[in-house]
Structure formats: structure tokens, C-alpha cells
Design a protein around this motif. Sequence first.
Motif, PDB file in Angstrom:
ATOM      1  N   UNK A   3       0.865  -1.178   0.000  1.00 21.63           N
ATOM      2  CA  UNK A   3       0.000   0.000   0.000  1.00 21.63           C
ATOM      3  C   UNK A   3       0.899   1.224   0.000  1.00 21.63           C
ATOM      4  N   UNK A   4       0.544   2.228  -0.812  1.00 22.82           N
ATOM      5  CA  UNK A   4       1.302   3.473  -0.870  1.00 22.82           C
ATOM      6  C   UNK A   4       0.380   4.623  -0.489  1.00 22.82           C
ATOM      7  N   UNK A   5       0.790   5.417   0.495  1.00 21.67           N
ATOM      8  CA  UNK A   5      -0.012   6.547   0.963  1.00 21.67           C
ATOM      9  C   UNK A   5       0.187   7.756   0.041  1.00 21.67           C
ATOM     10  N   UNK A   6      -0.630   8.782   0.251  1.00 24.21           N
ATOM     11  CA  UNK A   6      -0.590   9.958  -0.614  1.00 24.21           C
ATOM     12  C   UNK A   6       0.745  10.700  -0.535  1.00 24.21           C
ATOM     13  N   UNK A   7       1.456  10.568   0.581  1.00 23.42           N
ATOM     14  CA  UNK A   7       2.749  11.242   0.714  1.00 23.42           C
ATOM     15  C   UNK A   7       3.905  10.388   0.185  1.00 23.42           C
ATOM     16  N   UNK A   8       3.568   9.237  -0.402  1.00 24.06           N
ATOM     17  CA  UNK A   8       4.592   8.367  -0.973  1.00 24.06           C
ATOM     18  C   UNK A   8       5.128   7.323  -0.020  1.00 24.06           C
ATOM     19  N   UNK A   9       4.760   7.397   1.244  1.00 25.26           N
ATOM     20  CA  UNK A   9       5.227   6.397   2.204  1.00 25.26           C
ATOM     21  C   UNK A   9       4.500   5.079   1.977  1.00 25.26           C
ATOM     22  N   UNK A  10       5.113   4.010   2.454  1.00 21.71           N
ATOM     23  CA  UNK A  10       4.589   2.672   2.191  1.00 21.71           C
ATOM     24  C   UNK A  10       4.115   2.003   3.477  1.00 21.71           C
ATOM     25  N   UNK A  11       3.154   1.115   3.317  1.00 27.47           N
ATOM     26  CA  UNK A  11       2.614   0.377   4.452  1.00 27.47           C
ATOM     27  C   UNK A  11       3.675  -0.547   5.037  1.00 27.47           C
ATOM     28  N   UNK A  12       3.889  -0.426   6.339  1.00 25.08           N
ATOM     29  CA  UNK A  12       4.782  -1.313   7.073  1.00 25.08           C
ATOM     30  C   UNK A  12       3.985  -2.038   8.141  1.00 25.08           C
ATOM     31  N   UNK A  13       4.054  -3.352   8.176  1.00 22.31           N
ATOM     32  CA  UNK A  13       3.363  -4.142   9.196  1.00 22.31           C
ATOM     33  C   UNK A  13       4.421  -4.936   9.948  1.00 22.31           C
ATOM     34  N   UNK A  14       4.684  -4.532  11.177  1.00 22.69           N
ATOM     35  CA  UNK A  14       5.773  -5.165  11.903  1.00 22.69           C
ATOM     36  C   UNK A  14       5.490  -5.234  13.394  1.00 22.69           C
TER      37      UNK A  14
END
Length: 380
Positions: free
Chosen positions: A269-280
Motif C-alpha cells: 500500500x502506498x499513501x498519498x505522501x509516498x510512504x509505504x505500508x509497514x506491518x511489523x
Amino acid sequence: MKFKTIVITRKKVIFTFVCVGITLLAVCIAALVWTSEKTAAVFKYEEESYEEILKKGLPAENKDDFSAKKIISKIIGFDFESPQTIIESYSASFENVQANNDNEQEIADVAPVPEMTEKPSETQIPAQTPEITLPDKQQICSSVGLSLNNATNYSVDIDSMCGEELDFNISDDGPQVLVVHTHTTECYDGDQMSGETERTTDGSHNVVEIGNVICQTLESYGIKTCHDTTYHDYPSYQGAYTRTLGTISSRLKEYPSIKVVLDIHRDAFIYSDGSKLTVSCEQNGVSTAQVMLVCGTDSMGLEHNKWRENLKLAAKIQNAAEIMYPGLMRPINLRTERFNMHMTTGSLLLEVGSNGNTLEEAKAGGIDVARAIAAVLKNQ
């Protein structure tokens, strides 16, 4: 006042009708041509627009009244405040397609095909020999409050299903677990990703490496495995599930002993600010990617009348993992799609980490979930 006499003959009438008919026909043809060109232009524009959106991920915010959130909600149905998986986000766009001569069907893929390097040989990594106590059968079957995201209309009691017996047992007679990758080129943040599509054919940096650690962990517990590293999404992404179905069918014929089929993916998943989903989460001081188990059903009309058997296995693995590694697992995802899980009663799709996780985090998550799988299979 004088009037001019006009004589109308049969020939003149016929000639007039012919001329009018030809004129009308010409007008109709011209209209059809104009409409076809306009329609083609519209479809071409829409096709290019969707391709551009998929290539760039989620569009950035702009100053117009039409915000990126609204645009995305209209086009691909993302809930920006509650990011979902790629499977969940794109499932409304998936289409059923005919597969091979036996009328098998799959969920069509929608992502663009990236530029990639030549397919590499399988990467070998040191075998894992973990020192950990596995929960016993009573613990594994006694779940309380398992979390399930149910996208179907079926009513299921996941805790009760966890206590039910599986319809198979593993043995030493040949490979028991088959590991495959429908989207083999999926890789992780910072690990030689191919542009914004986050895919690579480097097997030491994509989900093939996760398959390696899962297989080697299961082998360390005496569970024989078969790891098929075929690239099903390269060079063509479209039709990957159909090709995986062929691979699974071939492997089951080669090794009739196989009871469990694991299709290893990573989420994105990519957010509007370009950051990516991290599940940890953190396990014993190690940053570890979380894992999500995905179960398919027959909700879309495809034959899969034993999907509850797969869900039983998922429930047991989820419970064992929560006992061994609290916080490792995301909720089980019960889907309307089938995802080739009709081939055995021990078939699951695993989302190990996301595009915002590192490869090392994903490998740690793969090892931990493999230990939970071993606990379930060894205690049947």
C-alpha cells in the motif's frame, strides 16, 4: 398569375427516393465512424488513466476541490483512513477468466508489467535450526478470540473451527508441503526494487527468499517440503494465478504425498505522501514483519466446496502463532475469491510483510510463521 406545370413521372419519383436513400446511408456511415473514433478515444483515455494510476501508486494531494482521497475512493475504492491489502483493494476489479482446457478460472491481475532483469537461479541460504518449544495439540486447538476479517456472506465461528480435526495428517512419505509464488517478483523496501512497481527477478531479494526460509524451517522440524520457484508473474503479470494453478497441478501429480500448499506473497500500500505500508512487531528484540493468512471460498461461483477445511488450518496456525509470538499475526482474511485453494484441503495464501518492510523483517516473519505451521502439522 401564371403557374408552371410540373410533371412528375414514375422515373423521377424512383430517382428521388434513391438519392434520398443514398444520402441517408452516407450520413449514417459518417455518424458511425465519428462515434467509433470518439468511443475509441474515450476508452483509450480511460485505459491510459488507469494504467498511470497503477504505475504511480496513489496520486499526490492537489489544490483542486477534487482531493486525492476522493479521486481514489471513486476510482479504486481505497479507504484512506484504513489501508487494506492489495487483494482487498483490487478485488472489485478482478475478473473471472477461462483457464486451460478444463474450464478452470482465476482472478485476473491488474498491475502493470515492470521492466526486469533475467530470471536468476534459486538462492540458497543457511538452514534454520531454531530452539523453541512448540505448543501441544490441546493448546493449538483451544483458541479464544481469534480475529477474522470476513469479506464473504458466510457465517463462521473461527474459534470453534480451530478445535476441529483436520482431514489430513502428514507423514514421512515424500514432500508434505508445497510452497509456490503466484506473484514471484514481489520484493521489499530498499531491496533492489524495480522502480515504483516494487518487483524484481532477483530471487535473493523477492518472496522466493521468504519461501526459502519457510521451507528450511519446516525441514528443520522434519517436515519435507517442495519449493517451486517458477516466475508466474514474469514476463507477463496478467494470468499469474492461472499459471500457478498449472504449477500446483503438475506438482501434485509429481508428488501425491503433498497435503499443504502455501502461496507466499507480500502485501502493499502506498499513501498519498509516498510512504509505504509497514506491518511489523518485535519478537525477542528483533523487528519482524507481521503475517496475514488469506483463505478463499466459493462465493464467486467457482467450485471450492471444502474451503472450510482450509479455514480450519488457518485458525490453528493463527492460534499457534499467537501463543508462540504474540502480535505476529494480522487478522485472518476470508475472501470471496478462490485463489487456487481448491486443489487441497490444506491450501493457504500468506502475506508476509508489506512493501514498506525490509527483507530481513520479512525473513524473520517467515521463520516465525513456519514454526507455527510446524507446530500444527506435527500435532495432528
